[in-house]
Design a protein around this motif. Structure first.
Motif, PDB file in Angstrom:
ATOM      1  N   ALA A   1       0.857  -1.189   0.000  1.00  0.00           N
ATOM      2  CA  ALA A   1       0.000   0.000   0.000  1.00  0.00           C
ATOM      3  C   ALA A   1       0.890   1.236   0.000  1.00  0.00           C
ATOM      4  N   LEU A   2       0.418   2.290  -0.644  1.00  0.00           N
ATOM      5  CA  LEU A   2       1.178   3.533  -0.745  1.00  0.00           C
ATOM      6  C   LEU A   2       0.377   4.681  -0.146  1.00  0.00           C
ATOM      7  N   VAL A   3       1.012   5.444   0.734  1.00  0.00           N
ATOM      8  CA  VAL A   3       0.398   6.639   1.312  1.00  0.00           C
ATOM      9  C   VAL A   3       1.196   7.842   0.823  1.00  0.00           C
ATOM     10  N   GLU A   4       0.550   8.702   0.057  1.00  0.00           N
ATOM     11  CA  GLU A   4       1.246   9.834  -0.563  1.00  0.00           C
ATOM     12  C   GLU A   4       1.009  11.130   0.211  1.00  0.00           C
ATOM     13  N   ASN A   5       1.673  12.195  -0.249  1.00  0.00           N
ATOM     14  CA  ASN A   5       1.585  13.526   0.375  1.00  0.00           C
ATOM     15  C   ASN A   5       1.990  13.491   1.846  1.00  0.00           C
TER      16      ASN A   5
ATOM     17  N   ALA B   1       6.312  10.141   0.562  1.00  0.00           N
ATOM     18  CA  ALA B   1       5.410   8.987   0.505  1.00  0.00           C
ATOM     19  C   ALA B   1       5.879   7.917   1.481  1.00  0.00           C
ATOM     20  N   LEU B   2       4.923   7.158   1.974  1.00  0.00           N
ATOM     21  CA  LEU B   2       5.209   6.003   2.822  1.00  0.00           C
ATOM     22  C   LEU B   2       4.794   4.746   2.070  1.00  0.00           C
ATOM     23  N   TYR B   3       5.737   3.838   1.902  1.00  0.00           N
ATOM     24  CA  TYR B   3       5.437   2.579   1.216  1.00  0.00           C
ATOM     25  C   TYR B   3       5.269   1.492   2.271  1.00  0.00           C
ATOM     26  N   PHE B   4       4.081   0.914   2.324  1.00  0.00           N
ATOM     27  CA  PHE B   4       3.747  -0.092   3.331  1.00  0.00           C
ATOM     28  C   PHE B   4       3.826  -1.504   2.747  1.00  0.00           C
TER      29      PHE B   4
END
Length: 367
Positions: A91-95, A117-120
């Motif tokens: 999952a990717l969390v951007e901004n 970004a956080l790459y999960f």
């Protein structure tokens, strides 16, 4: 997710950072205790998901790899054997804003453009059972570093360039250590001395730099990691290798090898380079003296260097094999018996000239 407004501008709505798999609040990513070139801050959620932070948002592929390898307890072989969806979810969390640890709704926080970004990665439960404890231990070490970085001690008056030069000249390590924690300029002043044409003086400056950075790394490992990267870049970009970049790298790593061991392989790339081989051997040799166990595959590459056309390469290879080799290489080292050419061996502030014959005999004695 609840929205908050910037206290300064009032117009930058942000969200708290939550795990995309379980919705729990997550902690700010941390820098790992063992530094490697290109490494990203990482973290983990209570549900077992792990994440890597790409502060620029332009290296998502690297972030994915960082998160996957971290989730596998730094086991690259395990990581490359896993299959997406079958073995893990992504999952990717951007901004994401790393500075304030928030998600920006508008892509801007307090006037700053946010691209992070956080790459999960969430490994399936059966794999987590194998890796979970190791991941927690790694993060605990990172947490200890973060706590130490917040400690403050009374500041001392910064040393002048002249004072640093005199302390290096007289090898006054104790005086340098007194200001190492607070005087950031001391690193720059020591770096200046790496250009000295006087070998022993330059090597003393490099050793003191290693000692100083080992203190700084306790509170700010990122600063030292960046310094190492700059030194490697300077070597790659420069046609001249006579200045003390290699010596500085060897000293910095050897004085905090448990933290910067990830940089050791980058020294190996210079061994095939005839112009930089000798300097690279000297740098690796510093590490061999303190942690030979990290270089256990190196003898295979060093033994052929005992017949290198450059007698200096032969000498430093023999010197290092004394720390890394086994009885089986005794005959190879004996090939240097009778060679009276000399190379400099630096240790604890003193540069001593030794013949290849002496070095080979001492190496055999250490086997």
């Amino acid at each position: 997710m609840s929205l908050t407004l910037s206290p300064l501008y009032g117009k930058s709505p942000t969200k708290k950072v939550e795990c995309p798999f379980c919705g729990a609040k997550i902690e700010k990513p941390r820098e790992l205790p063992v530094r490697k070139w290109g490494e990203m801050p990482v973290g983990s959620c209570t549900c077992g998901a792990v994440y890597a932070c790409d502060v620029t948002g332009h290296n998502l592929g690297s972030a994915m790899v960082e998160a996957l390898v971290f989730g596998c307890n730094m086991d690259w072989d395990l990581a490359w054997g896993l299959i997406p969806e079958e073995d893990y979810l992504e999952a990717l969390v951007e901004n994401y804003d790393y500075i304030d640890h928030v998600i920006s709704v508008t892509g801007c926080v307090e006037g700053r453009k946010v691209n992070g970004a956080l790459y999960f990665i969430r490994l399936h439960d059966d794999i987590q059972e194998v890796t979970r404890d190791g991941v927690r231990k790694i993060l605990k070490k990172a947490e200890d570093i973060a706590k130490n970085s917040k400690k403050r001690s009374p500041k001392r008056k910064p040393l002048s360039k002249k004072e640093v030069e005199e302390l290096v000249r007289n090898f006054r390590v104790d005086e340098i250590l007194k200001v190492a924690k607070d005087d950031r300029k001391i690193v720059r002043n020591l770096m200046r001395l790496l250009y000295s044409v006087e070998d022993e003086y330059r090597m003393r400056a490099a050793e003191m730099l290693g000692i100083v950075t080992s203190v700084i790394a306790e509170r700010n490992p990122g600063f030292v990691s960046k310094l190492l990267q700059n030194l490697f870049t300077a070597i790659i970009d420069s046609a001249a290798s006579s200045w003390g970049a290699f010596e500085a790298i060897g000293e910095i790593i050897s004085h905090k090898v448990e933290m910067f061991a990830g940089y050791i392989p980058h020294l190996y790339r210079f061994l095939p380079d005839e112009e930089r081989r000798v300097s690279a051997l000297q740098a690796i040799g510093k590490i061999a003296q303190v942690r030979p166990d990290l270089l256990n595959k190196l003898p295979l590459y060093l033994i052929p260097l005992l017949k290198d056309p450059d007698y200096r390469a032969r000498g430093y290879a023999a010197w290092m094999l004394g720390y890394l080799g086994t009885e089986e290489i005794k005959e190879d080292l004996e090939g240097l018996f009778g060679d009276t050419r000399q190379i400099g061996i630096y240790r604890n502030g003193t540069l001593k000239m030794k013949t290849l014959d002496e070095i080979a005999r001492e190496a055999i004695d250490r086997l």
